[in-house]
Design a protein around this motif. Sequence first.
Motif, PDB file in Angstrom:
ATOM      1  N   SER A   8       0.857  -1.184   0.000  1.00  0.00           N
ATOM      2  CA  SER A   8       0.000   0.000   0.000  1.00  0.00           C
ATOM      3  C   SER A   8       0.892   1.232   0.000  1.00  0.00           C
ATOM      4  O   SER A   8       2.123   1.143  -0.168  1.00  0.00           O
ATOM      5  N   ALA A   9       0.270   2.373   0.216  1.00  0.00           N
ATOM      6  CA  ALA A   9       1.047   3.617   0.247  1.00  0.00           C
ATOM      7  C   ALA A   9       2.048   3.606   1.387  1.00  0.00           C
ATOM      8  O   ALA A   9       3.107   4.245   1.313  1.00  0.00           O
ATOM      9  N   THR A  10       1.747   2.869   2.468  1.00  0.00           N
ATOM     10  CA  THR A  10       2.641   2.846   3.626  1.00  0.00           C
ATOM     11  C   THR A  10       3.572   1.632   3.634  1.00  0.00           C
ATOM     12  O   THR A  10       4.556   1.618   4.359  1.00  0.00           O
ATOM     13  N   VAL A  11       3.227   0.604   2.855  1.00  0.00           N
ATOM     14  CA  VAL A  11       4.037  -0.618   2.827  1.00  0.00           C
ATOM     15  C   VAL A  11       4.488  -0.870   1.396  1.00  0.00           C
ATOM     16  O   VAL A  11       3.712  -1.282   0.542  1.00  0.00           O
ATOM     17  N   LYS A  12       5.748  -0.599   1.125  1.00  0.00           N
ATOM     18  CA  LYS A  12       6.330  -0.849  -0.191  1.00  0.00           C
ATOM     19  C   LYS A  12       7.660  -1.571  -0.006  1.00  0.00           C
ATOM     20  O   LYS A  12       8.384  -1.321   0.958  1.00  0.00           O
ATOM     21  N   TYR A  13       7.993  -2.457  -0.938  1.00  0.00           N
ATOM     22  CA  TYR A  13       9.241  -3.208  -0.812  1.00  0.00           C
ATOM     23  C   TYR A  13       9.630  -3.755  -2.176  1.00  0.00           C
ATOM     24  O   TYR A  13       8.810  -3.891  -3.094  1.00  0.00           O
ATOM     25  N   GLU A  14      10.896  -4.049  -2.307  1.00  0.00           N
ATOM     26  CA  GLU A  14      11.404  -4.648  -3.539  1.00  0.00           C
ATOM     27  C   GLU A  14      11.103  -6.140  -3.552  1.00  0.00           C
ATOM     28  O   GLU A  14      10.954  -6.774  -2.508  1.00  0.00           O
ATOM     29  N   SER A  15      11.010  -6.692  -4.751  1.00  0.00           N
ATOM     30  CA  SER A  15      10.755  -8.122  -4.875  1.00  0.00           C
ATOM     31  C   SER A  15      11.932  -8.911  -4.322  1.00  0.00           C
ATOM     32  O   SER A  15      13.073  -8.433  -4.283  1.00  0.00           O
ATOM     33  N   ARG A  16      11.671 -10.123  -3.922  1.00  0.00           N
ATOM     34  CA  ARG A  16      12.711 -11.007  -3.398  1.00  0.00           C
ATOM     35  C   ARG A  16      13.721 -11.303  -4.505  1.00  0.00           C
ATOM     36  O   ARG A  16      13.339 -11.584  -5.642  1.00  0.00           O
ATOM     37  N   PRO A  17      15.022 -11.240  -4.220  1.00  0.00           N
ATOM     38  CA  PRO A  17      16.035 -11.555  -5.237  1.00  0.00           C
ATOM     39  C   PRO A  17      15.871 -12.980  -5.755  1.00  0.00           C
ATOM     40  O   PRO A  17      15.333 -13.861  -5.061  1.00  0.00           O
ATOM     41  N   VAL A  18      16.364 -13.243  -6.968  1.00  0.00           N
ATOM     42  CA  VAL A  18      16.155 -14.546  -7.608  1.00  0.00           C
ATOM     43  C   VAL A  18      16.857 -15.668  -6.863  1.00  0.00           C
ATOM     44  O   VAL A  18      16.474 -16.837  -7.003  1.00  0.00           O
ATOM     45  N   GLU A  19      17.895 -15.355  -6.071  1.00  0.00           N
ATOM     46  CA  GLU A  19      18.595 -16.416  -5.348  1.00  0.00           C
ATOM     47  C   GLU A  19      17.898 -16.786  -4.039  1.00  0.00           C
ATOM     48  O   GLU A  19      18.380 -17.619  -3.279  1.00  0.00           O
ATOM     49  N   LEU A  20      16.742 -16.181  -3.779  1.00  0.00           N
ATOM     50  CA  LEU A  20      15.951 -16.495  -2.594  1.00  0.00           C
ATOM     51  C   LEU A  20      14.535 -16.864  -3.023  1.00  0.00           C
ATOM     52  O   LEU A  20      14.046 -16.417  -4.061  1.00  0.00           O
ATOM     53  N   MET A  21      13.878 -17.679  -2.207  1.00  0.00           N
ATOM     54  CA  MET A  21      12.486 -18.044  -2.475  1.00  0.00           C
ATOM     55  C   MET A  21      11.776 -18.263  -1.150  1.00  0.00           C
ATOM     56  O   MET A  21      12.409 -18.561  -0.129  1.00  0.00           O
ATOM     57  N   PRO A  22      10.450 -18.105  -1.144  1.00  0.00           N
ATOM     58  CA  PRO A  22       9.720 -18.225   0.123  1.00  0.00           C
ATOM     59  C   PRO A  22       9.702 -19.651   0.649  1.00  0.00           C
ATOM     60  O   PRO A  22       9.520 -20.610  -0.102  1.00  0.00           O
ATOM     61  N   ALA A  23       9.886 -19.785   1.948  1.00  0.00           N
ATOM     62  CA  ALA A  23       9.749 -21.071   2.612  1.00  0.00           C
ATOM     63  C   ALA A  23       8.269 -21.405   2.754  1.00  0.00           C
ATOM     64  O   ALA A  23       7.406 -20.519   2.674  1.00  0.00           O
ATOM     65  N   PRO A  24       7.920 -22.688   2.956  1.00  0.00           N
ATOM     66  CA  PRO A  24       6.520 -23.027   3.204  1.00  0.00           C
ATOM     67  C   PRO A  24       5.954 -22.236   4.376  1.00  0.00           C
ATOM     68  O   PRO A  24       6.579 -22.115   5.427  1.00  0.00           O
ATOM     69  N   GLY A  25       4.778 -21.656   4.175  1.00  0.00           N
ATOM     70  CA  GLY A  25       4.151 -20.843   5.209  1.00  0.00           C
ATOM     71  C   GLY A  25       4.545 -19.386   5.185  1.00  0.00           C
ATOM     72  O   GLY A  25       4.032 -18.584   5.979  1.00  0.00           O
ATOM     73  N   SER A  26       5.452 -19.029   4.283  1.00  0.00           N
ATOM     74  CA  SER A  26       5.898 -17.634   4.186  1.00  0.00           C
ATOM     75  C   SER A  26       4.984 -16.846   3.252  1.00  0.00           C
ATOM     76  O   SER A  26       4.099 -17.396   2.599  1.00  0.00           O
TER      77      SER A  26
END
Length: 755
Positions: free
Chosen positions: A726-744
Motif C-alpha cells: 500500500s502507500a505505507t508498505v512498499k518493498y522490492e521483490s525477493r532476489p532470484v537467489e531467494l524463495m519463500p519457505a513453506p508458510g511464508s
Amino acid sequence: MTSSAPALRVFSWLVILLVAAVALVGTRPPAALGVNAAPEQFSAARAIMHLAVIAARPHPMGTQANQEVRDYLVATLTTLGGEVQIENTVGMQTRGRIVRAGNAQNIVARFPGSANRRAIMLMAHYDSVPEAPGAADDGAGLISILELLRALHAGSSIQNDLLVLFSDGEEPGLLGASGFVADHPDLAGRIGVVLNLEARGISGPAMMFETSAENGWLIPELARVAPHPMASSLMYAAYKLMPNDTDLSALRKTGIPALNFAFTETVEGYHSRLDTRENLSARSVQQMGTNALALVRRWGNLPLTNIRKPDDVYFNWLGHRLIVYPEWVVWPLALATFALLAVAWVTGRRRGVLQLSVAGVMGFFVVLLAIASGMLLLWMVINFLLGNSLLEGDAPSNRLLFAGLVAIGFSAGASALKVLSSRVGSRHLHAGMLVVAAFVATAVCFLLPGASYVFQWPVFFGTASLLVGMSGNSPKGYAISGFIAAIPAIMIISPLTYLFFANLDLNLTSLLAVSLLLSLLLAVAWPLYDFLMPRGFLMAFVIAGLGLIAAGASLSHPSAQHPRRDSLIYSVNADQGKAEWVSYDEAADRWTRHFLGLGPKPAPDPDFTAGSDRACLATEAPLVALEGPVATVISDRAEGDVRVLRLHLDPARDALSLLVRLPAKTDLASVAWGGRTQAVHAESAHPWSLRYEAVPPEGLDLELRVRGHGRVKLWLASSTPGLPESATVKYESRPVELMPAPGSDVTLVTRQYDF
C-alpha cells in the motif's frame, strides 16, 4: 610384497569402482518415451502435456486456480470415459493437539470393468502448496494416471472396475483423503488394492517406498509385473518411524492392500517455485507411469481377494531387479551365518591362523567411531564456515561435499583399522568385527526385519570370505578372497548411501546413517581394504576428499538455479491496531533485513502469532487497515459440569484459512464443526489449535465443550496468501537467489477473545 602388488591394487580398485558405478547407475529411471510411442504404451511426453494447465501456476486448496485445475481434470476424465463426480467433504487430520481441517472437493471417477469386479483405485492429489506450481507434487501423479487411463483404453479392456481419486487438500493435511474415507465406510468391501502416486522432489527413481501390512502378495507381484521396479523394505521400515504422511496414510486405516510410489531427488524443487513443467524429470514420470500401468493391466484381470500374506523383505539388485523373500527367511539366514562363522572359527583355531581377541571384537566399534567422528566433526566445520551459503538437498555442491565427507570418513575408518591390524593381525581383526556385525544383524532382524538385508547379506558373504581365505596363507590371497564379501556389500551399500543423502539431506542424521554403512563395508571385507589401502593410498583418499569438499564449497552459494528459502509474514493485531513483520528464520538475510533490520533476536511473539510460543524474529511494521476475523456467540449453555459454547467464526475478508488456538490450561473435552467431532485429551502442556482451510464465505460454526464453567480464552486469526502493498508498505521483490519457505509470504490478522 611382490612387484605385482601395485598393479593388483589398481586393478582391484577399478573393479570396486566399476561395481559401485553399476549399482548406482542401475537405480536411474528409464528413458522417457516420446509423443509418437505406440498408443498402448505409457509416454511421459504425452503425459507432461497436461501440465500446461495443471502446473500453470500455484493452485492451493480453496483458490480460483485450484478450481480451474479441478475443472480440467473433470473434463479430461470424462473424455477418457469415466463416470465423474465432485464430492464435497470436510476433512480432518489430528496430530497431538494440532488439528487440520477444511472443505475439500474430491474428484472421483469410475471406469467400469467388463466383469464389474472388485476395484483397483488410483490416487493422486490435485492441490499444490501456495509456493509452487506443483508440476511434480503432485502433477506427476495426476498426469501419470491420465496417461495410464489413455493407454489402458487403447489396449484390451480389464475385468475389474477402476476407481480414480484426485483428492483435494493433501498439502494442508490430507484433508480430501481423510474426508473420503470418513464418507465411504464401505471402501474395504469395494476396493481390492490402492496405488498412490506422489513426489517429494522433481527427479530420481520412482520408488515404491510404502506398502500396507501383510505385503507378501503385493511385493512379488510388483517384482514380476513392473518393468522398472525400485523398492526397498528398508525404506518402508524407516518410513514407518518418521512423521511423514501422504494421502495413503488416510486410506491405510481401511486395511485395503496398497502401494505408495514417489520420486525424491532434487529436493530443492519440493514445495518451491522450481517445481515446474520444465524442471520435472520425464524419466521419473516414465518409470512411475510404466510401472503403474503394468500393475493395473495385471491386477485388472485378477479377483483381488485373499491377497494378504505375511510381509516380505525386498531390495534391488543390479538395477531394476527386485530380490524378494518372506520375512521368516531372515531367521534361517541368521542361523546359517552363525553356523558359517562357527565353522570358520573352528577351522581357524585348528590351523592356528585365527584367535579371538578383545581388540578384534572392538574393531567394529572403533571403525564406527572413527568414521562418524571424522565425518561429523568435518561437517560441523563446513557448516560453520559456509553457514547460509549451504544449499538444500542433493544440489551439485552438496553432492561434492557429501562425496568428500565419505572419502574422509572412509579414510578415518581405514586408518583406525590399520593401527589395530598392526597389533592384532588383519585376519583376527576381520573375524572379531564379523562376530559383532553378525549380532548387530540379528538385532536388526528383531527390531526392523525389513532392514535386515542391509546387514545380513554383507555379513553372510563376509563370513564366507573369512572361511575361504583360510585356504591360503599369503596376505594377497586372503585379500583377494575379500571380493566374495566386497562385491555383494558394495552392490547393496552404494545405492543406499546415495539414497540416504538424497532423501535425508546433508545433515547429521544422513551422515550417521552413512557412517554405519561404511563401517559395515570395511568390517565385512577388511583384509581386502587392508591390502588395497597402504599409507600412500590413504593419503590420496584424504587429499581427494579435501579436494571434493573445496570444490563443493566453491559452488555452495544461492543462485537463481539453486535458491535458498526464507520466511516473512505480515501480521496485524486487530485488537491493538498494530502490525509487525515476523520471520521464523534463525537470522535475517539480505532481503528480510529490509523489513526486520539487524536488531531482533529469536523470541516468542504471541500477540502477533496468535498465541504461539514458537520463537521468531519480529519488528514493528507500518499498519495496513485490514478487517480482522470475528467470533460471535451462537449459544452458551451448561450440560452438567460441561460448558457448551457454540461460536460462529467469520473470516471477515477473503481469507483462505482460519486459526483457532486455546491455551494449554483450557480443560477442553471435545470440539465439533462441519459434522465432525473430535475428542480432546485433557492433560497436556501444549495449546490446542485448529487450522481450517478453504473457509466458506459464510464462515464456520464451532462448538467447544469445556469442563467446568470458567471463562474461555481463545486466539482467532485469518490468513491470506501474499504480503500487503500500500502507500505505507512498499518493498522490492525477493532476489532470484531467494524463495519463500513453506508458510511464508502470508498476511495474518489476529484477535483474542475472552468468553
